[in-house]
Motif scaffolding. Structure first.
Motif, PDB file in Angstrom:
ATOM      1  N   VAL A  30     -16.883   0.952  -0.805  1.00 51.56           N
ATOM      2  CA  VAL A  30     -16.803   2.196  -1.568  1.00 51.56           C
ATOM      3  C   VAL A  30     -16.670   3.376  -0.610  1.00 51.56           C
ATOM      4  O   VAL A  30     -15.863   4.285  -0.841  1.00 51.56           O
ATOM      5  N   GLU A  31     -17.443   3.369   0.461  1.00 56.10           N
ATOM      6  CA  GLU A  31     -17.387   4.460   1.437  1.00 56.10           C
ATOM      7  C   GLU A  31     -15.998   4.559   2.076  1.00 56.10           C
ATOM      8  O   GLU A  31     -15.420   5.642   2.161  1.00 56.10           O
ATOM      9  N   TRP A  32     -15.448   3.429   2.512  1.00 59.46           N
ATOM     10  CA  TRP A  32     -14.119   3.440   3.140  1.00 59.46           C
ATOM     11  C   TRP A  32     -13.031   3.791   2.139  1.00 59.46           C
ATOM     12  O   TRP A  32     -12.097   4.539   2.450  1.00 59.46           O
ATOM     13  N   ALA A  33     -13.143   3.268   0.928  1.00 59.77           N
ATOM     14  CA  ALA A  33     -12.151   3.579  -0.106  1.00 59.77           C
ATOM     15  C   ALA A  33     -12.194   5.063  -0.445  1.00 59.77           C
ATOM     16  O   ALA A  33     -11.147   5.685  -0.671  1.00 59.77           O
ATOM     17  N   SER A  34     -13.380   5.631  -0.457  1.00 63.21           N
ATOM     18  CA  SER A  34     -13.512   7.060  -0.718  1.00 63.21           C
ATOM     19  C   SER A  34     -12.833   7.871   0.386  1.00 63.21           C
ATOM     20  O   SER A  34     -12.138   8.853   0.100  1.00 63.21           O
ATOM     21  N   ARG A  35     -13.007   7.461   1.615  1.00 61.05           N
ATOM     22  CA  ARG A  35     -12.348   8.154   2.734  1.00 61.05           C
ATOM     23  C   ARG A  35     -10.829   8.047   2.627  1.00 61.05           C
ATOM     24  O   ARG A  35     -10.120   9.032   2.846  1.00 61.05           O
ATOM     25  N   MET A  36     -10.337   6.840   2.313  1.00 66.50           N
ATOM     26  CA  MET A  36      -8.888   6.664   2.167  1.00 66.50           C
ATOM     27  C   MET A  36      -8.348   7.537   1.041  1.00 66.50           C
ATOM     28  O   MET A  36      -7.273   8.130   1.168  1.00 66.50           O
ATOM     29  N   THR A  37      -9.096   7.619  -0.047  1.00 68.10           N
ATOM     30  CA  THR A  37      -8.670   8.428  -1.178  1.00 68.10           C
ATOM     31  C   THR A  37      -8.600   9.903  -0.796  1.00 68.10           C
ATOM     32  O   THR A  37      -7.639  10.598  -1.144  1.00 68.10           O
ATOM     33  N   PHE A  38      -9.594  10.384  -0.062  1.00 73.05           N
ATOM     34  CA  PHE A  38      -9.575  11.787   0.357  1.00 73.05           C
ATOM     35  C   PHE A  38      -8.386  12.058   1.271  1.00 73.05           C
ATOM     36  O   PHE A  38      -7.674  13.055   1.102  1.00 73.05           O
ATOM     37  N   VAL A  39      -8.134  11.168   2.222  1.00 73.17           N
ATOM     38  CA  VAL A  39      -6.967  11.320   3.102  1.00 73.17           C
ATOM     39  C   VAL A  39      -5.687  11.273   2.268  1.00 73.17           C
ATOM     40  O   VAL A  39      -4.761  12.055   2.480  1.00 73.17           O
ATOM     41  N   GLY A  40      -5.639  10.370   1.288  1.00 69.20           N
ATOM     42  CA  GLY A  40      -4.481  10.284   0.396  1.00 69.20           C
ATOM     43  C   GLY A  40      -4.249  11.579  -0.362  1.00 69.20           C
ATOM     44  O   GLY A  40      -3.104  12.008  -0.530  1.00 69.20           O
ATOM     45  N   LEU A  41      -5.324  12.219  -0.804  1.00 71.87           N
ATOM     46  CA  LEU A  41      -5.179  13.498  -1.510  1.00 71.87           C
ATOM     47  C   LEU A  41      -4.654  14.585  -0.576  1.00 71.87           C
ATOM     48  O   LEU A  41      -3.822  15.400  -0.972  1.00 71.87           O
ATOM     49  N   PRO A  65      -7.317   1.546  -1.115  1.00 68.04           N
ATOM     50  CA  PRO A  65      -8.571   1.072  -1.714  1.00 68.04           C
ATOM     51  C   PRO A  65      -8.425  -0.212  -2.528  1.00 68.04           C
ATOM     52  O   PRO A  65      -9.341  -1.037  -2.557  1.00 68.04           O
ATOM     53  N   VAL A  66      -7.289  -0.405  -3.156  1.00 70.59           N
ATOM     54  CA  VAL A  66      -7.065  -1.632  -3.925  1.00 70.59           C
ATOM     55  C   VAL A  66      -7.021  -2.833  -2.983  1.00 70.59           C
ATOM     56  O   VAL A  66      -7.664  -3.860  -3.219  1.00 70.59           O
ATOM     57  N   SER A  67      -6.278  -2.699  -1.900  1.00 70.75           N
ATOM     58  CA  SER A  67      -6.192  -3.777  -0.918  1.00 70.75           C
ATOM     59  C   SER A  67      -7.554  -4.039  -0.274  1.00 70.75           C
ATOM     60  O   SER A  67      -7.957  -5.190  -0.097  1.00 70.75           O
ATOM     61  N   LEU A  68      -8.254  -2.973   0.064  1.00 68.95           N
ATOM     62  CA  LEU A  68      -9.589  -3.107   0.649  1.00 68.95           C
ATOM     63  C   LEU A  68     -10.490  -3.904  -0.277  1.00 68.95           C
ATOM     64  O   LEU A  68     -11.143  -4.865   0.145  1.00 68.95           O
ATOM     65  N   HIS A  69     -10.505  -3.531  -1.537  1.00 75.17           N
ATOM     66  CA  HIS A  69     -11.355  -4.236  -2.500  1.00 75.17           C
ATOM     67  C   HIS A  69     -10.981  -5.704  -2.595  1.00 75.17           C
ATOM     68  O   HIS A  69     -11.840  -6.581  -2.614  1.00 75.17           O
ATOM     69  N   ARG A  70      -9.683  -5.962  -2.651  1.00 80.27           N
ATOM     70  CA  ARG A  70      -9.228  -7.338  -2.794  1.00 80.27           C
ATOM     71  C   ARG A  70      -9.634  -8.175  -1.577  1.00 80.27           C
ATOM     72  O   ARG A  70     -10.064  -9.314  -1.703  1.00 80.27           O
ATOM     73  N   LEU A  71      -9.532  -7.605  -0.383  1.00 75.84           N
ATOM     74  CA  LEU A  71      -9.814  -8.366   0.839  1.00 75.84           C
ATOM     75  C   LEU A  71     -11.300  -8.550   1.126  1.00 75.84           C
ATOM     76  O   LEU A  71     -11.683  -9.502   1.804  1.00 75.84           O
ATOM     77  N   VAL A  72     -12.144  -7.669   0.605  1.00 72.01           N
ATOM     78  CA  VAL A  72     -13.579  -7.809   0.880  1.00 72.01           C
ATOM     79  C   VAL A  72     -14.362  -8.261  -0.352  1.00 72.01           C
ATOM     80  O   VAL A  72     -15.580  -8.424  -0.271  1.00 72.01           O
ATOM     81  N   SER A  73     -13.679  -8.461  -1.461  1.00 78.22           N
ATOM     82  CA  SER A  73     -14.353  -8.885  -2.683  1.00 78.22           C
ATOM     83  C   SER A  73     -15.151 -10.162  -2.442  1.00 78.22           C
ATOM     84  O   SER A  73     -14.663 -11.120  -1.843  1.00 78.22           O
ATOM     85  N   GLY A  75     -16.212   1.845  -9.688  1.00 81.07           N
ATOM     86  CA  GLY A  75     -15.483   2.071 -10.942  1.00 81.07           C
ATOM     87  C   GLY A  75     -14.994   3.503 -11.078  1.00 81.07           C
ATOM     88  O   GLY A  75     -13.855   3.741 -11.489  1.00 81.07           O
ATOM     89  N   GLU A  76     -15.845   4.458 -10.716  1.00 80.18           N
ATOM     90  CA  GLU A  76     -15.451   5.864 -10.778  1.00 80.18           C
ATOM     91  C   GLU A  76     -14.311   6.151  -9.804  1.00 80.18           C
ATOM     92  O   GLU A  76     -13.353   6.844 -10.146  1.00 80.18           O
ATOM     93  N   LEU A  77     -14.416   5.612  -8.606  1.00 81.35           N
ATOM     94  CA  LEU A  77     -13.386   5.843  -7.587  1.00 81.35           C
ATOM     95  C   LEU A  77     -12.043   5.264  -8.021  1.00 81.35           C
ATOM     96  O   LEU A  77     -11.004   5.921  -7.889  1.00 81.35           O
ATOM     97  N   ILE A  78     -12.062   4.073  -8.560  1.00 84.08           N
ATOM     98  CA  ILE A  78     -10.805   3.447  -8.992  1.00 84.08           C
ATOM     99  C   ILE A  78     -10.147   4.257 -10.108  1.00 84.08           C
ATOM    100  O   ILE A  78      -8.921   4.411 -10.132  1.00 84.08           O
ATOM    101  N   GLN A  79     -10.928   4.805 -11.021  1.00 83.56           N
ATOM    102  CA  GLN A  79     -10.360   5.655 -12.066  1.00 83.56           C
ATOM    103  C   GLN A  79      -9.694   6.884 -11.442  1.00 83.56           C
ATOM    104  O   GLN A  79      -8.605   7.289 -11.864  1.00 83.56           O
ATOM    105  N   GLU A  80     -10.332   7.493 -10.452  1.00 80.04           N
ATOM    106  CA  GLU A  80      -9.757   8.654  -9.775  1.00 80.04           C
ATOM    107  C   GLU A  80      -8.468   8.271  -9.046  1.00 80.04           C
ATOM    108  O   GLU A  80      -7.472   9.000  -9.105  1.00 80.04           O
TER     109      GLU A  80
END
Length: 163
Positions: free
Chosen positions: A99-110, A82-90, A25-30
């Motif tokens: 969460v770990e992979w989405a966090s990495r993608m977010t950091f690379v995105g930044l 991260p949105v696609s990742l969540h949808r595909l592994v939900s 939830g925190e990651l998605i808000q970011e």
């Protein structure tokens, strides 16, 4: 030092699954904040090539523009990932890993967003001013971004984290 009963190693009353849910939830808000910015910037960049002035740009400026568009596309992909990742592994019981992979993608995105904004600023200031100070101005702005986005958070983490 032993934790009190019911408190995990992070000092919270939560299970591993609850922790993964909270972190997600925190990651998605970011990501929402960063996604909005990168999508607006990328959308703007896509229109530049259709402007009359584009044809009169120097080759260097056209190259900077192309690099900027590619960086913007890459940043958009990383921040939407991260949105696609969540949808595909939900529902697959891999939230902590997601969460770990989405966090990495977010950091690379930044990082890619930083590069996109840097090259956008360089292009705009070169075209708008033709001033020799442009690289110095861009360097100053990038230093500011680095301070706000990376230095202060890392300093805070180092100074206030006990583990």
């Amino acid at each position: 030092m032993e934790n009190e009963p019911g408190v995990n190693e992070w000092g919270r009353h939560e299970t591993d699954e609850e922790r993964a849910d909270r972190k997600w939830g925190e990651l998605i808000q970011e990501v929402r904040v960063a996604q909005t910015g990168v999508q607006i910037l990328f959308g703007f960049l896509l229109t530049v090539v259709f402007q009359q002035k584009y044809a009169s740009l120097e080759e260097t400026d056209k190259t900077i523009y192309i690099v900027t568009v590619v960086l913007g596309a890459a940043a958009t992909g990383a921040l939407i990932g991260p949105v696609s990742l969540h949808r595909l592994v939900s529902g697959q019981r891999v939230k902590a890993e997601a969460v770990e992979w989405a966090s990495r993608m977010t950091f690379v995105g930044l990082l890619l967003l930083l590069a996109t904004m840097t090259s956008s600023l360089l292009l705009i200031l070169r075209v708008a001013t033709h001033n020799e100070a442009v690289p110095w101005i861009v360097t100053g702005v990038v230093a500011w971004y680095a301070l706000c986005w990376f230095v202060v958070p890392m300093w805070t983490r180092r100074r206030h984290t006990t583990k």
